[in-house]
Design an enzyme around this catalytic site. Structure first.
Site, PDB file in Angstrom:
ATOM      1  N   CYS A  43       0.770  -1.255   0.129  1.00 38.06           N
ATOM      2  CA  CYS A  43      -0.025   0.000   0.119  1.00 38.06           C
ATOM      3  C   CYS A  43       1.038   1.180  -0.012  1.00 38.06           C
ATOM      4  O   CYS A  43       1.842   1.193   0.518  1.00 38.06           O
ATOM      5  CB  CYS A  43      -0.983   0.009   1.207  1.00 38.06           C
ATOM      6  SG  CYS A  43      -2.043   1.561   1.202  1.00 38.06           S
ATOM      7  N   ASP A  45       0.679   3.782   1.632  1.00 43.98           N
ATOM      8  CA  ASP A  45       0.341   4.346   2.965  1.00 43.98           C
ATOM      9  C   ASP A  45       1.925   4.621   3.632  1.00 43.98           C
ATOM     10  O   ASP A  45       2.707   3.714   3.733  1.00 43.98           O
ATOM     11  CB  ASP A  45      -0.306   3.211   4.003  1.00 43.98           C
ATOM     12  CG  ASP A  45      -0.804   3.995   5.218  1.00 43.98           C
ATOM     13  OD1 ASP A  45       0.309   4.423   5.936  1.00 43.98           O
ATOM     14  OD2 ASP A  45      -1.682   4.012   5.775  1.00 43.98           O
ATOM     15  N   ARG A  47       3.019   4.736   6.209  1.00 46.10           N
ATOM     16  CA  ARG A  47       3.401   3.917   7.634  1.00 46.10           C
ATOM     17  C   ARG A  47       4.181   2.612   7.355  1.00 46.10           C
ATOM     18  O   ARG A  47       4.449   1.751   8.069  1.00 46.10           O
ATOM     19  CB  ARG A  47       2.463   3.989   8.538  1.00 46.10           C
ATOM     20  CG  ARG A  47       1.895   5.437   8.910  1.00 46.10           C
ATOM     21  CD  ARG A  47       0.638   5.423   9.581  1.00 46.10           C
ATOM     22  NE  ARG A  47      -0.502   5.064   8.569  1.00 46.10           N
ATOM     23  CZ  ARG A  47      -1.944   4.930   9.092  1.00 46.10           C
ATOM     24  NH1 ARG A  47      -2.234   5.201  10.335  1.00 46.10           N
ATOM     25  NH2 ARG A  47      -2.808   4.434   8.111  1.00 46.10           N
ATOM     26  N   HIS A  99      -2.156  -4.026   5.003  1.00 44.99           N
ATOM     27  CA  HIS A  99      -1.897  -3.598   6.519  1.00 44.99           C
ATOM     28  C   HIS A  99      -3.185  -3.226   6.995  1.00 44.99           C
ATOM     29  O   HIS A  99      -4.053  -2.695   6.434  1.00 44.99           O
ATOM     30  CB  HIS A  99      -1.171  -2.453   6.232  1.00 44.99           C
ATOM     31  CG  HIS A  99      -1.687  -1.123   5.943  1.00 44.99           C
ATOM     32  ND1 HIS A  99      -2.192  -0.057   6.551  1.00 44.99           N
ATOM     33  CD2 HIS A  99      -1.882  -0.784   4.731  1.00 44.99           C
ATOM     34  CE1 HIS A  99      -2.604   0.735   5.785  1.00 44.99           C
ATOM     35  NE2 HIS A  99      -2.489   0.489   4.811  1.00 44.99           N
ATOM     36  N   CYS A 102      -5.962   0.167   6.774  1.00 44.59           N
ATOM     37  CA  CYS A 102      -5.910   0.642   5.497  1.00 44.59           C
ATOM     38  C   CYS A 102      -7.176   1.405   5.000  1.00 44.59           C
ATOM     39  O   CYS A 102      -8.346   0.897   5.056  1.00 44.59           O
ATOM     40  CB  CYS A 102      -5.737  -0.698   4.565  1.00 44.59           C
ATOM     41  SG  CYS A 102      -5.412  -0.140   2.622  1.00 44.59           S
TER      42      CYS A 102
HETATM   43 CO    CO Z   1      -3.301   1.101   3.040  1.00 43.52          CO
END
Ligand code: CO
Length: 216
Positions: A43, A45, A47, A99, A102
């Site tokens: 992803c 993302d 993090r 994750h 998400c």
């Molecule tokens: Co995500």
């Protein structure tokens, strides 16, 4: 405007220096070429940085990231990365990593409009529809989201196996394993969902290609 990005350039200088101090030929060696063993589909993302959470170094992981770690077979970007990783770099493992928490998957579960991205989230809604019986039987909403995130990863693993790129590699006896993992933002731990694909036989029959020759 505050030039907060300057910090990144300064960090970079310090990082390059520290790498060179530990290993003087670090960059020289990397500049010669790459032969990563892994392709990571994760992803976007911020993090979930692939190399940091797996403790790997530059040169070890070939990376593709998009919203909700999707394998969309009309996505030219994904297909190009996959083709290069499998056919040229000959990676041995492909890891689809989702994750918990998400935002993309959570948005796909709801009914709000978000604009252009709704077209991307549609692919995730399709995963929900396929597994709606199992998901709607889960009363706790947090648990339902967590399971949806896991099922989405499993579907993407399957979608990789459906591509001619992966199936041709298997036909040529190229070692290639596909894994599904989920990362937990709350404790930093990766969970292996044990959906390991190693052969077209793991797919429903309709997706199994007969030959790797297109015109025959
Ligand atoms: Co995500």
């Amino acid at each position: 405007m505050e030039k907060s990005y300057q910090r990144l350039l300064e960090n970079n200088k310090a990082w390059a220096l520290s790498k060179k101090t530990i290993e003087p030929s670090f960059f020289e060696n990397l500049a010669k070429g790459q032969s990563p063993e892994y392709l990571w589909i994760g992803c976007s993302d911020s993090r979930v940085p692939a190399d940091q959470i797996t403790g790997t170094n530059p040169g070890e992981i070939f990376v593709h990231r998009n919203i909700a770690n999707m394998v969309v077979h009309t996505d030219m970007n994904l297909l190009s990365v996959l083709s290069y990783a499998v056919e040229v770099l000959k990676v041995k493992h492909i890891i689809v990593c989702g994750h918990y928490g998400c935002g993309g998957v959570i948005a796909a579960m709801g009914n709000k409009q978000f604009g252009l991205i709704d077209n991307w989230l549609r692919h995730i809604k399709d995963v929900y529809r396929i597994h709606s019986n199992e998901l709607e039987a889960i009363k706790d909403e947090n648990e339902r989201v967590r399971r949806f995130i896991e099922l989405n990863v499993m579907e993407q693993v399957g979608d990789l196996g459906k591509t001619s790129i992966v199936q041709n590699a298997w036909k040529n006896n190229q070692p290639l394993h596909i894994h599904g993992w989920v990362y937990d933002l709350k404790d930093g731990i990766l969970k292996d969902l044990n959906v390991n694909f190693t052969s077209p036989k793991d797919l429903p029959a309709v997706y199994q290609f007969e030959t790797n020759k297109i015109y025959e």
